[in-house]
Design an enzyme around this catalytic site. Structure first.
Site, PDB file in Angstrom:
ATOM      1  CE1 TYR A 142      31.005 132.139  86.158  1.00 25.56           C
ATOM      2  CE2 TYR A 142      30.435 132.818  83.923  1.00 25.56           C
ATOM      3  CZ  TYR A 142      30.763 131.829  84.825  1.00 25.56           C
ATOM      4  OH  TYR A 142      30.846 130.535  84.400  1.00 25.56           O
ATOM      5  CE  LYS A 189      35.296 124.892 100.384  1.00 29.09           C
ATOM      6  NZ  LYS A 189      35.437 123.426 100.515  1.00 29.09           N
ATOM      7  CG  ASP A 221      33.989 120.439  99.256  1.00 30.95           C
ATOM      8  OD1 ASP A 221      32.859 120.779  99.673  1.00 30.95           O
ATOM      9  OD2 ASP A 221      34.998 120.438  99.977  1.00 30.95           O
TER      10      ASP A 221
HETATM   11  C1  IPM Z   1      27.513 128.342  80.333  1.00 28.34           C
HETATM   12  C2  IPM Z   1      28.830 128.638  79.662  1.00 28.34           C
HETATM   13  C3  IPM Z   1      29.157 130.103  79.875  1.00 28.34           C
HETATM   14  C4  IPM Z   1      29.270 130.357  81.365  1.00 28.34           C
HETATM   15  C5  IPM Z   1      30.414 130.594  79.157  1.00 28.34           C
HETATM   16  C6  IPM Z   1      30.412 130.239  77.687  1.00 28.34           C
HETATM   17  C7  IPM Z   1      30.621 132.079  79.352  1.00 28.34           C
HETATM   18  O1  IPM Z   1      29.823 127.806  80.127  1.00 28.34           O
HETATM   19  O2  IPM Z   1      26.488 128.921  79.943  1.00 28.34           O
HETATM   20  O3  IPM Z   1      27.490 127.514  81.246  1.00 28.34           O
HETATM   21  O4  IPM Z   1      30.341 130.142  81.956  1.00 28.34           O
HETATM   22  O5  IPM Z   1      28.285 130.780  81.962  1.00 28.34           O
END
Ligand code: IPM
Ligand code: MN
Length: 358
Positions: A142, A189, A221
């Site tokens: 992320y 993983k 998985d």
């Molecule tokens: C969550 C959501 C968020 C994430 C999105 C909306 C950015 O799916 O809080 O799980 O991926 O973390």
């Protein structure tokens, strides 16, 4: 006690469900003699419309000055299917998590006896399942380096973790396991990914500090399969950001509806509580969204941010009573009348405190 809560309803059904959570928090505070105030802030698509950015400085300031943040949901379909779009509402969620240092995302998933028939998994497999997923929230793919090559035809996202980030999330996971059934499963993983190998190595190094905790490891998985074939196997799961995102949507099936699952995000100084569901734009302003996930997020706020277990339990008991009395929204009503978002919120708040709230 006296609490200052940042109220960030966000987009879609966020405002409707957070209003119900606010109502319930006020009812609990009345009942237990606490003083509470709410400060509103913009986040997500509504913040882009007003400030041009999904997590404005104004909102960040409100969060920093509060004891806890109560968030609804972010996202708007007008940003979907536009890969060229530069500011997306979801960026607001990533920004608030990062800027408040909310590294541990706790997502409990369990069954509700009144809803067991709604679960897509057979009752004999799911009954009694009660797990806590600890998702690392501000690292991994992320937040790692991402981009495109100059010709635009190659894209990359980097999954990166430093030892310190892994140690702090494993520490809280071992601690939560100690307070539960003392079983911790690291999901990774590590047969493929170098980051996973580092997670495993550090977990092995730390394990001797928690001799009572049974630590095991599972490939992601395999964990995805185990969650639905044998969910009772799990007590506490700890995993990196992306795996945790995916596995917790899957785990929500255990509860019978996405609309039931709350979450807590915890950092060294800040706390944020939000349902795991999204902004569900199709239902926005129709007063039909399930407010229970937001209300249970408020229960987690009392438990995790304020260490007030009785207040949290009081909310959980009221939610159970509503479910058993079939005071539920459309997603849960089967062959019986359903109630609106506000009716469910009012019922739960009244169950907790029958006097005037304001
Ligand atoms: C969550 C959501 C968020 C994430 C999105 C909306 C950015 O799916 O809080 O799980 O991926 O973390
Ligand atoms: Mn998700």
């Amino acid at each position: 006690m006296k609490f200052k809560i940042a109220k960030l309803p966000g987009d879609g059904i966020g405002p409707e469900v957070v209003d119900q959570a606010e109502k319930v928090v006020k009812a609990v505070c009345k009942k237990f003699g606490h003083e509470v105030s709410f400060e509103f802030g913009y986040i997500g698509a509504c913040a882009i419309d007003k400030y041009g950015t999904p997590y404005p400085e104004e909102t960040h300031k409100i969060c920093l000055e509060s004891d806890a943040v109560l968030l609804g949901a972010v996202g708007d379909p007008k940003y979907d299917n536009d890969p060229t779009c530069q500011v997306r509402p979801e960026k607001g969620l990533l920004a608030i998590r990062k800027q408040l240092g909310l590294y541990a995302n706790l997502r409990p998933a369990g069954t509700f006896s009144a809803l067991i028939h709604k679960c897509p998994i057979k009752e004999e497999i799911v009954k009694g399942a009660e797990l806590l997923c600890v998702r690392e929230l501000i690292g991994g793919m992320y937040f790692g380096d991402k981009g495109r090559t100059d010709d635009g035809n190659t894209a990359y996202d980097t999954c990166i973790y430093h030892r310190d980030e892994i140690e702090r999330i494993l520490k809280v996971s071992f601690e939560y396991a100690m307070g539960r059934k003392k079983h911790l499963t690291l999901v990774d993983k590590s047969n493929i990914l170098e980051t996973s190998k580092l997670w495993r190595q550090i977990a092995q190094e730390m394990a001797p500090q928690y001799p009572e905790v049974k630590l095991d490891y599972m490939y992601v998985d395999n964990a995805a399969m185990k969650l639905i074939t044998d969910p009772r196997f799990f007590d506490v799961i700890v995993t990196e950001n992306t795996f945790g995102d995916i596995l917790t949507d899957e785990a929500s099936c255990i509860s019978g509806s996405m609309g039931m699952l709350p979450s807590a995000s915890i950092g060294d100084k800040s706390f944020l509580f939000e349902p795991i569901h999204g902004s569900y734009p199709q239902a926005a302003r129709l007063n039909k969204a399930n407010p229970v996930a937001a209300i249970l997020s408020a229960a987690m706020m009392f438990e995790y941010a304020f260490n007030l277990k009785a207040e949290g339990k009081c909310i959980r008991d009221a939610v159970s009573a509503a479910l058993h009395s079939n005071i539920v929204t459309e997603d849960l009503a089967e062959n019986f009348q359903s109630y609106t978002t506000t009716e469910v919120g009012d019922w739960i708040a009244k169950y907790i405190y029958s006097g005037e709230l304001d």
